[in-house]
Design a protein around this motif. Structure first.
Motif, mmCIF file in Angstrom:
data_model
loop_
_atom_site.group_PDB
_atom_site.id
_atom_site.type_symbol
_atom_site.label_atom_id
_atom_site.label_comp_id
_atom_site.label_asym_id
_atom_site.label_seq_id
_atom_site.Cartn_x
_atom_site.Cartn_y
_atom_site.Cartn_z
ATOM 1 N N VAL A 1 2.281 1.921 -6.511
ATOM 2 C CA VAL A 1 1.853 1.383 -5.222
ATOM 3 C C VAL A 1 2.512 0.032 -5.011
ATOM 4 O O VAL A 1 2.479 -0.840 -5.884
ATOM 5 N N GLU B 1 5.824 7.056 -9.910
ATOM 6 C CA GLU B 1 5.358 6.528 -8.646
ATOM 7 C C GLU B 1 4.473 5.320 -8.882
ATOM 8 O O GLU B 1 3.756 5.236 -9.882
ATOM 9 N N GLY C 1 0.797 -1.220 0.000
ATOM 10 C CA GLY C 1 0.000 0.000 0.000
ATOM 11 C C GLY C 1 0.830 1.269 0.000
ATOM 12 O O GLY C 1 0.307 2.355 -0.265
ATOM 13 N N ASP C 2 2.123 1.171 0.280
ATOM 14 C CA ASP C 2 2.988 2.358 0.264
ATOM 15 C C ASP C 2 3.214 2.825 -1.171
ATOM 16 O O ASP C 2 3.278 2.011 -2.096
ATOM 17 N N ILE C 3 3.317 4.129 -1.346
ATOM 18 C CA ILE C 3 3.612 4.699 -2.664
ATOM 19 C C ILE C 3 5.121 4.873 -2.752
ATOM 20 O O ILE C 3 5.746 5.513 -1.909
ATOM 21 N N ARG D 1 2.720 -3.594 -3.754
ATOM 22 C CA ARG D 1 1.748 -4.644 -3.480
ATOM 23 C C ARG D 1 2.470 -5.924 -3.081
ATOM 24 O O ARG D 1 3.546 -6.207 -3.593
#
Length: 118
Positions: free
Chosen positions: A114, A112, A101-103, A116
């Protein structure tokens, strides 16, 4: 002397068999301790007693050295987390705090994406 050689050969085989670092350290320490103990014991007249004492001391020291190496190896693996950028395929390292979930921004193409979990 033949018994001592058989004991050391057995310990060397155990060391080479893919045990945990603690077990490898203990077996290697026992072999080295037995060798040094036999040499020192020979100087005082009883190489068997010296080998036995050296093997016990070497086992203890080798176990603790293996335990320390085991901890450092697990930290190295944790620090080498990486991911490939989906845009340019650049392989970048991730901080240990990164999670799903971090970008993430690619340092190569600056796109950029996400993160997963697979």
């Amino acid at each position: 002397m033949r018994t001592l050689a058989s004991l050391m050969a057995t310990m060397m085989v155990a060391t080479l068999l893919g045990c945990t670092p603690r077990e490898e350290g203990a077996a290697g320490g026992a072999v080295m301790g037995a060798l040094l103990g036999a040499v020192v014991g020979n100087q005082t007249g009883d190489s068997r007693e010296g080998a036995a004492i050296g093997a016990v001391a070497g086992t203890i020291v080798g176990y603790h050295i293996g335990k320390a190496q085991e901890g450092s190896q697990s930290r190295v693996v944790a620090d080498r987390l990486s991911v490939d950028c989906p845009y340019c395929s650049y392989n970048m390292g991730l901080p240990s705090s990164a999670g799903p979930g971090d970008i993430i921004e690619c340092p190569n193409c600056h796109n950029e994406f996400v993160l997963r979990a697979h």
